[in-house]
Scaffold this motif. Structure first.
Motif, PDB file in Angstrom:
ATOM      1  N   VAL A 105       0.866  -1.194   0.000  1.00 21.96           N
ATOM      2  CA  VAL A 105       0.000   0.000   0.000  1.00 21.96           C
ATOM      3  C   VAL A 105       0.893   1.231   0.000  1.00 21.96           C
ATOM      4  N   GLN A 106       0.711   2.080  -0.978  1.00 19.96           N
ATOM      5  CA  GLN A 106       1.535   3.282  -1.060  1.00 19.96           C
ATOM      6  C   GLN A 106       1.003   4.344  -0.104  1.00 19.96           C
ATOM      7  N   PRO A 107       1.905   5.030   0.612  1.00 21.49           N
ATOM      8  CA  PRO A 107       1.451   6.084   1.520  1.00 21.49           C
ATOM      9  C   PRO A 107       0.571   7.124   0.816  1.00 21.49           C
ATOM     10  N   THR A 108       0.913   7.427  -0.437  1.00 20.25           N
ATOM     11  CA  THR A 108       0.096   8.431  -1.140  1.00 20.25           C
ATOM     12  C   THR A 108      -1.336   7.931  -1.342  1.00 20.25           C
ATOM     13  N   GLN A 109      -1.503   6.589  -1.415  1.00 14.90           N
ATOM     14  CA  GLN A 109      -2.864   6.052  -1.555  1.00 14.90           C
ATOM     15  C   GLN A 109      -3.679   6.335  -0.304  1.00 14.90           C
ATOM     16  N   LEU A 110      -3.017   6.261   0.845  1.00 13.77           N
ATOM     17  CA  LEU A 110      -3.753   6.498   2.086  1.00 13.77           C
ATOM     18  C   LEU A 110      -4.262   7.918   2.153  1.00 13.77           C
ATOM     19  N   GLU A 111      -3.515   8.830   1.538  1.00  5.95           N
ATOM     20  CA  GLU A 111      -3.982  10.212   1.524  1.00  5.95           C
ATOM     21  C   GLU A 111      -5.387  10.239   0.937  1.00  5.95           C
ATOM     22  N   ARG A 112      -5.608   9.339  -0.009  1.00  5.60           N
ATOM     23  CA  ARG A 112      -6.924   9.310  -0.659  1.00  5.60           C
ATOM     24  C   ARG A 112      -7.952   8.553   0.166  1.00  5.60           C
ATOM     25  N   LEU A 113      -7.454   7.658   1.001  1.00  8.34           N
ATOM     26  CA  LEU A 113      -8.382   6.785   1.720  1.00  8.34           C
ATOM     27  C   LEU A 113      -9.269   7.562   2.669  1.00  8.34           C
ATOM     28  N   LEU A 114      -8.720   8.599   3.231  1.00  5.81           N
ATOM     29  CA  LEU A 114      -9.524   9.364   4.164  1.00  5.81           C
ATOM     30  C   LEU A 114     -10.192  10.502   3.407  1.00  5.81           C
ATOM     31  N   HIS A 115     -10.502  10.209   2.165  1.00 10.09           N
ATOM     32  CA  HIS A 115     -11.132  11.212   1.319  1.00 10.09           C
ATOM     33  C   HIS A 115     -12.519  11.551   1.797  1.00 10.09           C
ATOM     34  N   PRO A 116     -12.900  12.782   1.589  1.00 18.68           N
ATOM     35  CA  PRO A 116     -14.252  13.188   1.989  1.00 18.68           C
ATOM     36  C   PRO A 116     -15.346  12.561   1.130  1.00 18.68           C
ATOM     37  N   GLY A 117     -16.526  12.439   1.715  1.00 21.97           N
ATOM     38  CA  GLY A 117     -17.719  12.047   0.975  1.00 21.97           C
ATOM     39  C   GLY A 117     -18.817  13.049   1.311  1.00 21.97           C
ATOM     40  N   PHE A 118     -19.931  13.011   0.604  1.00 23.78           N
ATOM     41  CA  PHE A 118     -21.036  13.909   0.925  1.00 23.78           C
ATOM     42  C   PHE A 118     -21.494  13.671   2.362  1.00 23.78           C
ATOM     43  N   ASP A 119     -21.795  14.741   3.059  1.00 24.36           N
ATOM     44  CA  ASP A 119     -22.321  14.650   4.408  1.00 24.36           C
ATOM     45  C   ASP A 119     -23.742  14.084   4.346  1.00 24.36           C
ATOM     46  N   ALA A 120     -23.932  12.905   4.950  1.00 28.97           N
ATOM     47  CA  ALA A 120     -25.236  12.243   4.874  1.00 28.97           C
ATOM     48  C   ALA A 120     -26.319  13.084   5.561  1.00 28.97           C
ATOM     49  N   GLU A 121     -25.920  13.928   6.489  1.00 33.44           N
ATOM     50  CA  GLU A 121     -26.889  14.769   7.206  1.00 33.44           C
ATOM     51  C   GLU A 121     -27.344  15.954   6.348  1.00 33.44           C
ATOM     52  N   ALA A 122     -26.535  16.312   5.369  1.00 38.05           N
ATOM     53  CA  ALA A 122     -26.853  17.515   4.587  1.00 38.05           C
ATOM     54  C   ALA A 122     -28.048  17.249   3.673  1.00 38.05           C
ATOM     55  N   ALA A 123     -28.826  18.305   3.452  1.00 34.13           N
ATOM     56  CA  ALA A 123     -29.986  18.176   2.557  1.00 34.13           C
ATOM     57  C   ALA A 123     -29.545  18.567   1.152  1.00 34.13           C
ATOM     58  N   PHE A 124     -29.719  17.672   0.201  1.00 28.28           N
ATOM     59  CA  PHE A 124     -29.436  18.027  -1.189  1.00 28.28           C
ATOM     60  C   PHE A 124     -30.249  17.125  -2.103  1.00 28.28           C
ATOM     61  N   ASP A 125     -30.530  17.649  -3.290  1.00 26.79           N
ATOM     62  CA  ASP A 125     -31.267  16.850  -4.266  1.00 26.79           C
ATOM     63  C   ASP A 125     -30.280  16.229  -5.232  1.00 26.79           C
ATOM     64  N   VAL A 126     -30.382  14.920  -5.375  1.00 23.93           N
ATOM     65  CA  VAL A 126     -29.499  14.251  -6.315  1.00 23.93           C
ATOM     66  C   VAL A 126     -30.028  14.475  -7.729  1.00 23.93           C
ATOM     67  N   LEU A 127     -29.154  15.043  -8.557  1.00 22.07           N
ATOM     68  CA  LEU A 127     -29.534  15.338  -9.937  1.00 22.07           C
ATOM     69  C   LEU A 127     -29.625  14.036 -10.732  1.00 22.07           C
ATOM     70  N   THR A 128     -28.599  13.223 -10.559  1.00 26.02           N
ATOM     71  CA  THR A 128     -28.591  11.905 -11.201  1.00 26.02           C
ATOM     72  C   THR A 128     -27.506  11.061 -10.527  1.00 26.02           C
ATOM     73  N   THR A 129     -27.488   9.785 -10.852  1.00 23.06           N
ATOM     74  CA  THR A 129     -26.498   8.902 -10.241  1.00 23.06           C
ATOM     75  C   THR A 129     -25.792   8.096 -11.325  1.00 23.06           C
TER      76      THR A 129
END
Ligand code: PEP
Ligand code: MG
Length: 881
Positions: free
Chosen positions: A368-392
């Motif tokens: 596992v490359q250390p630079t990959q871990l930088e990505r592992l803790l990548h952000p995702g959409f806040d599940a608590e936030a209200a937003f309308d999904v345009l498409t998936t």
């Protein structure tokens, strides 16, 4: 005599990747394992290097060796090059030592001409297939080998498509396809001024040379720069007998990973396309079926392929991907390599391979490359936030990003260079779009699957991507897209989540995930391997708790100025503005607040060192802006208090504040400031002792430049410490930062006064280069990097030759003067993998970095230890293709 420039698949092994390229070595290995690989041979990287060093001709002897290799291939396949009844056709593909997907050129169906196309029609029983293949071959050969301007071919193609009233050349009937080929050929001949080469041997020689040349094409060079692949390796060329996945409904083609490349789950994952060529899957041109569909269409091939996948994992001790073709019910494996994967998958696969007994823990850590871990803790959409999904679409590369839509790679690159966050939106991407993919914060495509170009490249570079969002209707000419009635224009703000595949109009708040149990296990193994200590830069109790959860072995830097902001600012201003009682009263108030801060920090890090840096920034940072004050005075006038602030601001104003009154220099002009901070820290420590804790307060003096200056500050600190501690047994230390070239050069002079030295490599870089860290990075650095004037941004990756030299010198001379002197680093470089490798080599005791980078630093420190010592635990088989 064995050939010099090429080698048959059946004569090679997996450990010859330097010579055969990754793909060639793996083809050889699979052939040796008895897997169903179409036969062929590999022209070596030696030949490529000789070609590049020469005058544009193939290296001496290669032409004859190609002829002989073709004869051997003809014997094996029982088909002849140029045979008008059942011709041998080959694919010609690049394959370097390191994987460069899609970056170099490929020619398929080589060997077709007026005669052999009839043979193919007859042998396959499919005239349309034969003429369509010829059409593809002529297109590819013109573009890749003969270097004919794409516009010339496009013109001819559009005219013929219009005549036939179809959208894609594959829809042309046999006669129309033939007519198009004839028209292509005469256009090509007009452009190159000679006959289109019809002799298969001549075609092969030219194609090999063209693949060699593509090593130095723009795409390939850009990719190598990004991946740090040396330019002088050269590529091998694999010449493989063609098999056809488009021979009707008893044929097909696909790509399969032995495990899911997005999640790491241990089930085969891939795409399959009935009656199609391999390129159709990779280009994402038609929407494919999931891999499991192979079992419905061809149960025997499916079972055989599952067995192949098992054997490959056993051989390579890793997740592999495989390109396969079913030709009239028979399975062929066209290539394999160790598969690219997302960061979460990399961790899960490495850990599970240890559980399956295929890897040792140290090997898993190396995987596992250390630079990959930088990505592992990548952000995702806040599940608590209200937003309308345009498409998936498909979550193709993890991470979430918001940015302004750009519809071309050039546009994305230009706008990113102006500092805009850009989401590159395309129906699908091709290798020509690489510069746009690199520049964008996110990628969104309407077509293609998880193995499409956009998905593979985005995962590789860690850019969030959503692919195959097929509700999107993208109008490239009008520079807009629409989905279910909503129109999104060029430049509009959108957000994508490359884990869930969601696409949203506007900006969405993001959250960072907690580490997984697999990551925790991998990092535990890394901790067993590393020599370097890992601490955190943390300024609040919350940061300290998070840091501890991420594995910090203490705090290496608490920047106390961050405790002087917000509602505390007026108190700090009173301390600066007032003399006498007012000054001391303000210091007392700050003392009480700091004491509470420190107590909470020491509690969060109980038993571990907490290094508190005394105040560092120039004081004007706590005062209002001088220009604004002067404008206010000139327009509305200032009251007495305002006048006082103006006078103080003028007093503390400096032409060059980063080289002015800051760091330890403040203690000379601001009486009582450092004493107050040390007292607050020590009283907090005593309170922790009273509560049964084990505080380890370390006092750090910033920006020292000389022995006497440090000695004075240290004496003042110890004065207070002794008074407060009053004989209690405690691990208290007083040390300094090394942030100026003089401090590094005179470490021997500082050493007798310090219990520890911590390199502040941000300032040390700023002062060594004379690059203002506030101005140069944003404006000058991109230009310097682009022009190759610096190899990397020295504020991100330590400049080993200059700043690093100072670090080495300081350690050497500091330890000569005080052998047990502890050395750490707390600049941003403490969380950068390449810098961590250097700090390990230089003999530092620890690195300190922001809490989110701790997993990266722990893994990087383990990699550094493996590189220094027992790297032999990592197997030598080819890991790339
Ligand atoms: C440094 O200079 O590297 C350092 C850690 O201090 P700061 O970034 O706060 O100046
Ligand atoms: Mg500094």
């Amino acid at each position: 005599m064995a050939p010099r420039w090429l080698q048959d698949f059946r004569d090679g092994t997996a450990d010859q990747a330097d010579l055969l390229g990754g793909k060639g070595a793996n083809l050889a290995e699979m052939t040796r394992m008895g897997l169903p690989v179409p036969p062929g041979f590999t022209v070596t990287t030696d030949a490529c290097r000789a070609y590049m060093a020469g005058d544009g001709a193939l290296p001496h002897g290669l032409v004859a060796e190609l002829d002989e290799a073709v004869v051997r291939l003809e014997d094996t396949r029982g088909k002849q090059f140029g045979d008008a009844s059942d011709p041998l056709l080959v694919s010609v593909r690049s394959g370097a030592r390191f994987s460069m997907p899609g970056m170099m050129d490929t020619v398929l169906d080589l060997g077709l001409n007026h005669e052999t196309v009839k043979g193919l029609a007859e042998a396959s029983g499919d005239a349309h297939l034969a003429y369509d293949s010829w059409r593809r071959f002529v297109e590819m050969f013109a573009k890749v080998v003969l270097d004919v301007d794409a516009a010339i071919m496009d013109d001819v193609r559009s005219t013929h498509l219009e005549w036939a009233g179809v959208a894609d050349p594959s829809e042309l009937d046999t006669d129309a396809a033939h007519d198009l080929v004839v028209a292509y050929r005469s256009a090509v001949e007009g452009a190159i001024g000679r006959h289109f080469p019809d002799d298969p041997r001549e075609q092969l020689q030219a194609a090999v040379a063209a693949v060699f040349r593509s090593w130095n094409g723009r795409r390939a060079r850009d990719y190598r720069r990004m991946e740090g692949i040396p330019d002088d390796l050269g590529t091998a060329v694999n010449v493989q007998s063609m098999v056809f996945g488009n021979l009707g409904d008893d044929s097909g083609t696909g790509v399969v990973f032995t495990r899911d490349p997005a999640t790491g789950e241990a089930t085969p994952y891939g795409d399959f396309l009935l009656a199609a060529q391999g390129e159709d899957v990779v280009a994402g041109i038609r929407n494919s079926e999931p891999f499991g569909a192979l079992a419905d269409h061809f149960p025997d091939c499916h079972a055989e392929l599952l067995d192949v996948l098992d054997r490959l994992e056993e051989r390579y001790h890793d997740m592999c991907d495989v390109e396969f073709t079913v030709e009239q019910g028979r399975l062929w494996v066209l290539q394999t390599r160790v598969g690219k994967r997302s960061a979460p998958a990399a961790v899960r696969i490495a850990v599970e391979l240890v559980d399956e007994g295929l890897l040792e823990p140290a090997e898993a850590v190396a995987r596992v490359q250390p630079t990959q871990l930088e990505r592992l803790l990548h952000p995702g959409f806040d599940a608590e936030a209200a937003f309308d999904v345009l498409t998936t679409g498909l979550g193709a590369s993890p991470g979430a990003a918001s940015g302004h839509v750009a519809f071309t790679a050039d546009e994305a690159e230009a706008r990113a260079a102006d500092g805009e966050s850009v989401i590159l939106v395309r129906p699908e991407t091709s290798p020509e779009d690489l510069h746009g993919l690199i520049s964008a914060v996110g990628v969104l495509t309407s077509r293609g699957g998880l193995v499409s170009h956009a998905a593979v490249v985005a995962r590789g570079i860690g850019t969030p991507a959503v692919c195959g969002a097929d509700e999107l209707v993208i109008d490239l000419d009008a520079q807009r897209m629409s989905v279910n009635g909503t129109v999104v224009e060029d430049g509009d703000l959108v957000s994508i989540d490359g884990t869930t595949g969601e696409v949203v109009l506007g900006e969405v708040p993001v959250v960072v995930p907690e580490p997984t149990p697999e990551l925790a296990r991998l990092l535990d193994w890394a901790d067993d391997l590393r020599r370097l200590g890992v601490r955190a830069n943390a300024d609040t109790p919350e940061d300290a708790r998070r840091a501890r959860a991420f594995g910090a072995e203490g705090i290496g830097l608490c920047r106390t100025e961050h405790m002087f902001l917000g509602d505390r600012l007026p108190i700090v201003q009173r301390m600066i503005l007032e003399d006498g009682d007012g000054h001391w009263a303000a210091l007392d108030e700050l003392h009480d607040l700091q004491r509470a801060d420190f107590e909470a920090m020491l509690e969060a890090m109980d038993g571990l060192p907490v290094t508190v840096r005394l105040l560092d920034p120039p004081l004007h940072e706590f005062l209002p802006d001088l220009t604004e004050l002067r404008i206010a005075e000139a327009t509305d006038g200032l009251d007495d208090a305002g006048q006082e602030v103006l006078a103080a601001t003028e007093h503390w104003d400096e032409h060059n504040p980063m080289l002015g009154i800051r760091g330890v220099r403040l203690s000379a002009l601001e009486p009582g400031l450092y004493r107050m901070q040390v007292r607050a820290l020590m009283e907090a420590a005593m309170a922790r002792v009273a509560a049964g804790g084990t505080p380890r307060p370390h006092v750090m003096i910033p920006l020292t430049v000389s022995g006497p200056e440090l000695a004075a500050a240290v004496a003042e600190a110890w004065d207070v410490i002794e008074e407060v501690v009053d004989g209690t047994e405690l691990d208290v230390r007083v040390g300094t930062m090394v942030e100026t070239p003089r401090a590094a050069l005179r470490a021997a002079e500082l050493a007798p006064h310090a219990d520890f030295c911590s390199f502040g490599t941000n300032d040390l870089t700023q002062m060594t280069f004379g690059f203002s860290r506030d101005d140069v990075e944003a404006r000058l650095m991109p230009v310097y990097l682009q022009r190759g004037l610096l190899p990397a941004d020295p504020f991100a990756t330590i400049d080993v030759d200059g700043v690093g030299r100072l670090v080495e010198l300081a350690i050497e001379e500091g330890r000569a003067a005080a052998p047990d002197l502890e050395f750490g680093v707390c600049g941003e470089h403490g969380g950068d993998p390449a810098s961590v490798a250097f700090f390990d080599r230089a003999g530092l005791d620890y690195v300190s970095c922001s809490p989110f980078r701790l997993p990266v630093a722990r893994l990087a420190a383990a990699h550094a230890a493996l590189a220094a010592g027992d790297a032999a635990t990592v197997p030598a088989i080819s890991r790339e293709a």
